[in-house]
Write a protein that holds these residues in place. Structure first.
Motif, PDB file in Angstrom:
ATOM      1  N   ARG A  10      18.798  50.217  63.447  1.00  0.00           N
ATOM      2  CA  ARG A  10      19.816  49.921  63.956  1.00  0.00           C
ATOM      3  C   ARG A  10      21.146  50.146  63.047  1.00  0.00           C
ATOM      4  O   ARG A  10      22.043  50.438  63.530  1.00  0.00           O
ATOM      5  CB  ARG A  10      19.719  48.624  64.524  1.00  0.00           C
TER       6      ARG A  10
ATOM      7  N   VAL B 228      22.137  42.189  63.621  1.00  0.00           N
ATOM      8  CA  VAL B 228      20.415  42.512  64.088  1.00  0.00           C
ATOM      9  C   VAL B 228      19.571  41.770  63.057  1.00  0.00           C
ATOM     10  O   VAL B 228      19.310  42.163  61.788  1.00  0.00           O
ATOM     11  CB  VAL B 228      20.062  43.969  64.369  1.00  0.00           C
TER      12      VAL B 228
ATOM     13  N   LYS C 273      28.369  42.692  64.236  1.00  0.00           N
ATOM     14  CA  LYS C 273      27.029  42.604  65.187  1.00  0.00           C
ATOM     15  C   LYS C 273      25.773  42.811  64.377  1.00  0.00           C
ATOM     16  O   LYS C 273      25.736  43.728  63.621  1.00  0.00           O
ATOM     17  CB  LYS C 273      27.024  44.201  66.120  1.00  0.00           C
TER      18      LYS C 273
ATOM     19  N   GLN D 290      29.778  52.030  58.062  1.00  0.00           N
ATOM     20  CA  GLN D 290      30.767  52.696  59.282  1.00  0.00           C
ATOM     21  C   GLN D 290      31.437  51.512  59.629  1.00  0.00           C
ATOM     22  O   GLN D 290      32.330  51.562  60.486  1.00  0.00           O
ATOM     23  CB  GLN D 290      29.880  53.195  60.389  1.00  0.00           C
TER      24      GLN D 290
ATOM     25  N   VAL E 274      24.326  37.519  66.191  1.00  0.00           N
ATOM     26  CA  VAL E 274      23.078  38.225  66.464  1.00  0.00           C
ATOM     27  C   VAL E 274      23.012  38.650  67.863  1.00  0.00           C
ATOM     28  O   VAL E 274      23.464  38.122  68.727  1.00  0.00           O
ATOM     29  CB  VAL E 274      21.855  37.363  66.281  1.00  0.00           C
ATOM     30  N   VAL E 275      23.055  40.202  67.722  1.00  0.00           N
ATOM     31  CA  VAL E 275      22.831  40.931  69.174  1.00  0.00           C
ATOM     32  C   VAL E 275      21.532  41.100  69.611  1.00  0.00           C
ATOM     33  O   VAL E 275      21.368  41.679  70.823  1.00  0.00           O
ATOM     34  CB  VAL E 275      23.885  42.098  69.312  1.00  0.00           C
ATOM     35  N   SER E 276      20.688  41.371  68.628  1.00  0.00           N
ATOM     36  CA  SER E 276      19.292  41.808  68.936  1.00  0.00           C
ATOM     37  C   SER E 276      18.315  41.349  68.119  1.00  0.00           C
ATOM     38  O   SER E 276      18.468  41.172  66.909  1.00  0.00           O
ATOM     39  CB  SER E 276      19.151  43.133  69.238  1.00  0.00           C
TER      40      SER E 276
ATOM     41  N   LEU F 215      21.588  53.870  62.038  1.00  0.00           N
ATOM     42  CA  LEU F 215      22.320  54.642  63.006  1.00  0.00           C
ATOM     43  C   LEU F 215      23.666  54.187  63.350  1.00  0.00           C
ATOM     44  O   LEU F 215      24.462  54.951  64.215  1.00  0.00           O
ATOM     45  CB  LEU F 215      21.524  54.281  64.445  1.00  0.00           C
ATOM     46  N   GLY F 216      24.130  53.029  62.773  1.00  0.00           N
ATOM     47  CA  GLY F 216      25.402  52.488  63.026  1.00  0.00           C
ATOM     48  C   GLY F 216      25.728  51.704  64.190  1.00  0.00           C
ATOM     49  O   GLY F 216      26.763  51.295  64.800  1.00  0.00           O
ATOM     50  N   GLU F 217      24.617  51.476  65.066  1.00  0.00           N
ATOM     51  CA  GLU F 217      24.510  50.693  66.158  1.00  0.00           C
ATOM     52  C   GLU F 217      25.010  49.363  65.858  1.00  0.00           C
ATOM     53  O   GLU F 217      25.654  48.539  66.753  1.00  0.00           O
ATOM     54  CB  GLU F 217      23.146  50.932  66.926  1.00  0.00           C
ATOM     55  N   ALA F 218      24.177  48.795  64.818  1.00  0.00           N
ATOM     56  CA  ALA F 218      24.502  47.335  64.531  1.00  0.00           C
ATOM     57  C   ALA F 218      25.369  47.511  63.103  1.00  0.00           C
ATOM     58  O   ALA F 218      25.340  48.448  62.469  1.00  0.00           O
ATOM     59  CB  ALA F 218      23.338  46.515  64.321  1.00  0.00           C
ATOM     60  N   ASP F 219      26.183  46.382  62.991  1.00  0.00           N
ATOM     61  CA  ASP F 219      27.096  46.315  61.733  1.00  0.00           C
ATOM     62  C   ASP F 219      26.313  46.053  60.662  1.00  0.00           C
ATOM     63  O   ASP F 219      26.530  46.401  59.335  1.00  0.00           O
ATOM     64  CB  ASP F 219      28.067  45.258  62.052  1.00  0.00           C
TER      65      ASP F 219
END
Lengths: 283, 260
Positions: free
Chosen positions: A191, A147, A145, A128, A178-180, A194-198
């Protein structure tokens, strides 16, 4: 006697009479780690979930009386639990550090530690993401983003080493993205799925065919992506149990190693496998 | 003392020990000599700062949005609106990981709401705001329920007498209802804050784990405990101490034992 004490006495009498058998079995169940001789408890790194399940299916079909029970978590979390008293029969770690910790703490015997298999890192990105990521170097892309695993988990350690090996510029830019920091590799994977992270950095064995619509893989150059070795150990209190030893023989033998190869792991020694299939990793 | 008395007291003490021993073990296994040095560490300080700011902000927001709701529901306890309390009860008992997943599904980047927010330039996951949202979701119902209980207990006659004498709704609220329900509200606020401080599962899933931005004290404890047990114990003891202080205050000042 006062009223509460009389009540307590009567209640205790009734309870004990009605539940004599239940109480006995509860007391017995509370003793010792593993009473059932054919039950095998394995603590395994979370990246071994698919392989472990396949091993279980295969082994239990060959040995109907055996039952394998897994606990999958980050290797360092499992090592902590073992150090604090958990008593599985086998421990499979995704890196040497958690195993080293148990050796130093005299929880396991260094002589019984064996190399299990090998793995390599892989960069993944979400489908995505726009514009789509083409190359692992795009981890430097500003605003991405990313992870990765937390420093203490094997995949996180390996990722940080890989960043360092790729050069200071890459390291600084990637770390800035890095975001997480996730506690295990499967959390990193989910992550991105799910598309939450790139993007994320996982093991090459973590990407399944079903995820092709959600995840893109980007291979890393071999110079910065050395194989990581998984280690296994038979814990001292389980050393004499036949069921456990036969499972370990299976895992290290032809049957278990074939399953490892099928799941894209590299194998260590192929004394029961033709030489051409020894290392499943691209040179 | 007869044997049966002793046995009975023995059983009671054993039951109490079930709850006391793990807490004492935290205190016992911490290397107190290292505490000053541990508290100087950047990650430890960042976790403490983040936990304090997010829990306070979450409590303030929960109070602002929760008190009107609590009052509204208290007024309508005999009507169909009372079924709305079910939503709050469920949010309180839901496992935190379920809450985290639910928030991700509702407000994550791939959700409808999430994409609308994205257009406005906001993205929740991986931000400190996400930590606050998770804490409000989990801890808010405690405040609302406490306040609701207190508002219900305020005498209806006094409120009616005031409005008969010409006070507006708002005036009745601020001069009669609110002051009388005050101790219940404070209990709710402090309970909400303590719960927000201890929130872990929903935060980890929804907001992620990044030192300084989303790594609250419980998340830091979870990460540190493998490599640096003492740092994890230090943070745990701090949380334990805070919980004790809050509860002692509540019990003495607001007669909590009479309320629950």
């Amino acid at each position: 006697m006062t009223y509460p004490q009389e009540l307590f006495r009567r209640a205790a009498k009734v309870l004990i009479n009605k539940t004599r058998i239940l109480l006995c079995s509860l007391l017995l169940a509370g003793c010792e780690g593993n009473n059932d001789p054919s039950q095998i408890q394995v603590f395994a790194a979370s990246s071994l979930i698919e392989v472990g399940t396949a091993w279980k299916k295969d082994f239990e079909s060959q040995h109907p009386s055996a039952r394998i029970i897994y606990q999958f978590q980050g290797s360092q979390q499992l090592a902590l639990q073992i150090a604090e008293g958990a008593q599985p029969d086998i421990f499979l770690s995704a890196a040497s550090a958690p195993m080293q910790r148990l050796v130093e703490g005299n929880v396991v015997d260094e002589m019984s530690v064996f190399p299990l298999c090998m793995n390599r890192l892989l960069v993944i990105s979400s489908t995505q993401l726009t514009p789509i990521m083409d190359d692992w170097r795009e981890l430097m892309r500003p605003g991405l983003k990313l992870v990765i695993g937390v420093n203490e988990v094997p995949v996180g350690q390996a990722t940080l080493h890989m960043f360092k090996a790729a050069g200071t510029e890459f390291e600084t830019k990637a770390l800035a993205n890095v975001v997480s920091y996730e506690p295990n590799v499967k959390a990193v994977l989910s992550r991105v799925r799910l598309g939450e992270a790139d993007a994320g950095v996982v093991y090459q064995t973590d990407v399944r065919r079903e995820d092709a619509t959600l995840i893109r893989s980007h291979e890393l150059p071999v110079e910065i992506n050395p194989p990581t070795t998984y280690f296994g150990v038979l814990l001292p209190q389980a050393a004499k149990r036949e069921a456990v030893q036969s499972f370990l023989a299976y895992v290290r033998g032809e049957g278990g190693q074939k399953i490892l190869i099928n799941h894209s792991f590299g194998v260590i020694h192929g004394h029961e496998i033709p030489k051409t299939e020894i290392l499943n990793l691209k040179p | 003392m007869p044997l049966r008395h002793l046995l009975f007291y023995g059983v009671i003490v054993a039951v109490l020990l079930f709850w006391t021993t793990p807490l004492l073990a935290l205190l016992g296994r911490l290397d107190w000599a290292r505490v000053p040095e541990l508290c100087q560490r950047a990650e430890v300080q960042a976790a403490i700062r983040l936990s304090l700011t997010t829990s306070v902000v979450a409590t303030v927001i929960a109070t602002v949005i929760g008190l009107p709701l609590a009052w509204f529901l208290a007024e309508r306890r005999e009507t169909r609106w009372r079924h709305c309390e079910l939503v709050l009860d469920v949010s309180m008992v839901l496992p935190p990981t379920v809450v985290g997943l639910a928030l991700l599904m509702a407000l994550g980047r791939t959700s409808w709401l999430g994409q609308t927010l994205l257009v406005a330039g906001w993205q929740l996951p991986f931000t400190t705001a996400a930590v606050v949202v998770a804490q409000i979701f989990v801890a808010g119902p405690f405040l609302i329920k406490c306040a609701l209980g207190s508002f219900t207990q305020v005498s209806k006659e006094m409120q009616e007498a005031a409005s008969v004498m010409g006070a507006s709704s708002l005036r009745v609220f601020f001069t009669i209802t609110f002051p009388l329900a005050w101790s219940g509200i404070v209990t709710g606020i402090l309970t909400c804050w303590a719960r927000a401080l201890g929130e872990f599962g929903a935060t980890l899933l929804f907001a992620g784990n990044f030192p300084g931005k989303t790594q609250t004290m419980p998340l830091a404890i979870y990460q540190f405990m493998e490599q640096d047990l003492q740092a994890a114990l230090c943070l745990s003891v701090l949380l334990l101490g805070t919980a004790c202080l809050v509860l002692v205050f509540l019990r003495e000042k607001f007669s909590l034992w009479r309320r629950i």
